[in-house]
Structures are given as C-alpha cells and as structure tokens.
Scaffold this active site. Structure first.
Site, short mmCIF file in Angstrom:
data_model
loop_
_atom_site.label_atom_id
_atom_site.label_comp_id
_atom_site.label_asym_id
_atom_site.label_seq_id
_atom_site.Cartn_x
_atom_site.Cartn_y
_atom_site.Cartn_z
N ASP A 8 -47.59 30.65 67.90
CA ASP A 8 -47.42 29.40 67.37
C ASP A 8 -48.40 28.38 68.34
O ASP A 8 -48.52 28.68 69.59
CB ASP A 8 -46.17 29.04 67.15
N ASP A 10 -47.85 24.32 68.17
CA ASP A 10 -47.15 22.97 68.46
C ASP A 10 -45.39 23.41 68.84
O ASP A 10 -45.17 24.08 68.34
CB ASP A 10 -47.08 22.22 67.35
C1 XBP Z 1 -46.23 22.37 63.55
C2 XBP Z 1 -46.37 21.20 62.88
C3 XBP Z 1 -47.39 20.53 62.55
C4 XBP Z 1 -47.76 19.34 63.39
C5 XBP Z 1 -48.73 18.29 62.54
O1 XBP Z 1 -45.39 23.44 63.35
O2 XBP Z 1 -45.19 21.06 61.98
O3 XBP Z 1 -47.19 20.09 61.34
O4 XBP Z 1 -46.45 18.46 63.43
O5 XBP Z 1 -49.84 19.03 62.09
P1 XBP Z 1 -45.49 24.60 63.90
P2 XBP Z 1 -50.85 18.52 61.03
O6 XBP Z 1 -45.37 24.53 65.36
O7 XBP Z 1 -44.27 25.64 63.21
O8 XBP Z 1 -46.95 25.28 63.69
O9 XBP Z 1 -50.51 16.83 60.94
O10 XBP Z 1 -52.03 18.87 61.63
O11 XBP Z 1 -50.40 19.11 59.86
MG MG Z 2 -44.05 25.19 66.76
#
Ligand code: XBP
Ligand code: MG
Length: 237
Positions: A8, A10
């Site tokens: 992952d 973020d």
């Molecule tokens: C990460 C997210 C993303 C970011 C925003 O989830 O929820 O949506 O906060 O990204 P994960 P965008 O780590 O579970 O993938 O604004 O580019 O959609």
């Molecule tokens: Mg995440």
C-alpha cells in the site's frame, strides 16, 4: 515460496494522509472559495472512505448536504479533486519523507530477488510524485486509483496487481496500514503485515499476520518467516 511483496502507499510508505492529503484537500477547498476545513479529528473520521473523490462526497453527505443538490455536482467534485491532486504533487515536490525502514526494506527485498508492486487507492500521479525515481524503479507494477471499479476495502486493486504479475496470493505478502487496506488484502487472499500510523492506531487489525509500529526492524528473512507461518514451510510449497 515467497515471491513478491505488494505495498500500500498512503500510511504505509509515508505518512501521506498527515503530510500530504489533508493539507492538499484544504488548499483545494480554500482555492475554490469554500469555507470547508478538514481538521485532524474530522479527517480521521473521513478516512473511513478511501479515495479522494469518494471522501469529498462522503463529507458532503454528512456535513454539507446542500452542496450535493447543486447542478453538475460530479464535475465539481472532480474539479476539486484535480486541484487537490495538484496541491498534493506540490507538497511531494517539497519533500514528504518515507516512513522508517521503508527504503531499506524495498532495496533489501529487490536485491534478494523479491518482486515488488503497489496496490493503492490513490491517484497514480501521486505515487510518482511521492517516490524518488530510483525507489519508483524498484516496483514492477503499480495498481492505483480508478484502474479498478471498486476501491479498498474491495479486493479489486490487489486482484488486478496479482493478475498483472501472474502470481497466486499465496506467493505474496501485502503490507498495509489501515483496516480498509487489510480488508482488501485479506479479501484477495493475501497474508498481510500491518505498519500502523497515528490515524490507524485504533483500527481493528484482526486477521493480520503481524502488527508493527513501523517497518524499521523488518527484514527479508523475517518476512519469509512470517510467510512460512501463514502457508507452512516454503519447501513444501
Ligand atoms: C488511501 C486513500 C487515498 C488518499 C487520497 O487509502 O484513502 O484515498 O487519502 O487519494 P489506501 P486520492 O492507503 O488504503 O490506498 O485523493 O488520490 O484519491
Ligand atoms: Mg493506506
């Protein structure tokens, strides 16, 4: 045998929700003349929904329902999100640090012959903006954003990455930071290691293979050991 790691982005590779996404959303709202401000506490609640466009809509449903009655609301959300991505990319250019142990583990895994991939809900250009080019080059496949119809906690992005790599889930480990991420990886059949963040500290990580404060102490032999505990001895596979 463990053949690949699927990361992952973020929260896992960097604390991007804190250092990038939340400030970028707020900058986009201010630029559009909206008196919306997502503080830390509110943002923690909004993280229940993955994906930026989906998160803006979720916020409106709860706090600004009249915005959703405006004509062409989907285009307005799309435009807000495009501005947010622009701000996010700028913040990345100013530098968002990778979390402890991340770069060393990626390099060790790559050198050990493990295949590396990304499965994230965020916009593809955010991934390229976050990762230095030589780190980005370690990843063989990047599954991101609207590539699949359903974002996490749906398993779609993991299934897409597995199909692209031609690997069964049992040959891989997923590395995640959140309950939605864990639901997605488990639903795709992947044993999953969790590196938690301040935003996800209180999440339910039932079903995780290991639960860690960060990836600082994680090595490839340790990952192979955890994989073995999930699937039995590598030699028998
Ligand atoms: C990460 C997210 C993303 C970011 C925003 O989830 O929820 O949506 O906060 O990204 P994960 P965008 O780590 O579970 O993938 O604004 O580019 O959609
Ligand atoms: Mg995440």
């Amino acid at each position: 045998m463990l053949e690949a790691l699927i990361f992952d982005v973020d929260g896992t590779l960097a604390d991007t929700e804190r250092d990038g996404h939340r400030p970028a959303f707020n900058a986009a709202f201010a630029e559009a003349g909206l008196a919306w401000h997502w503080d830390e506490a509110l943002y923690g609640e909004l993280l229940a929904v993955t994906g930026g466009k989906e998160r803006i809509r979720f916020f409106c449903e709860r706090h600004e329902p009249e915005f959703l009655l405006e004509p062409d609301v989907a285009s307005r959300i799309k435009a807000l999100h495009a501005a947010k991505t622009r701000h996010y990319v700028t913040l990345c250019a100013q530098g968002i640090a990778l979390r402890p142990g991340v770069e060393a583990l990626l390099r060790e895994a790559h050198a050990a012959g493990l295949r590396l991939a990304i499965a994230t809900t965020t916009t593809p250009e955010n991934v390229t903006a976050l990762l230095p080019a030589d780190v980005m080059a370690l990843f063989e496949k990047v599954g991101a954003g609207d590539t699949v119809p359903n974002k996490k906690p749906a398993p779609d992005i993991y299934q897409w990455v597995l199909a692209q790599m031609g690997l069964p889930p049992a040959a891989c480990l997923a590395i995640e930071d959140s309950a939605n991420g864990l639901k997605a990886s488990l639903a795709a059949g992947l044993a999953t290691v969790i590196t938690r963040t301040a935003y996800t500290d209180d999440h339910d990580f039932c079903g995780a293979l290991a639960l860690l404060p960060d990836l600082g102490q994680v090595t490839v032999p340790l990952l192979r050991h955890w994989h073995e505990t999930a699937y039995g001895s590598d030699k028998k596979l």
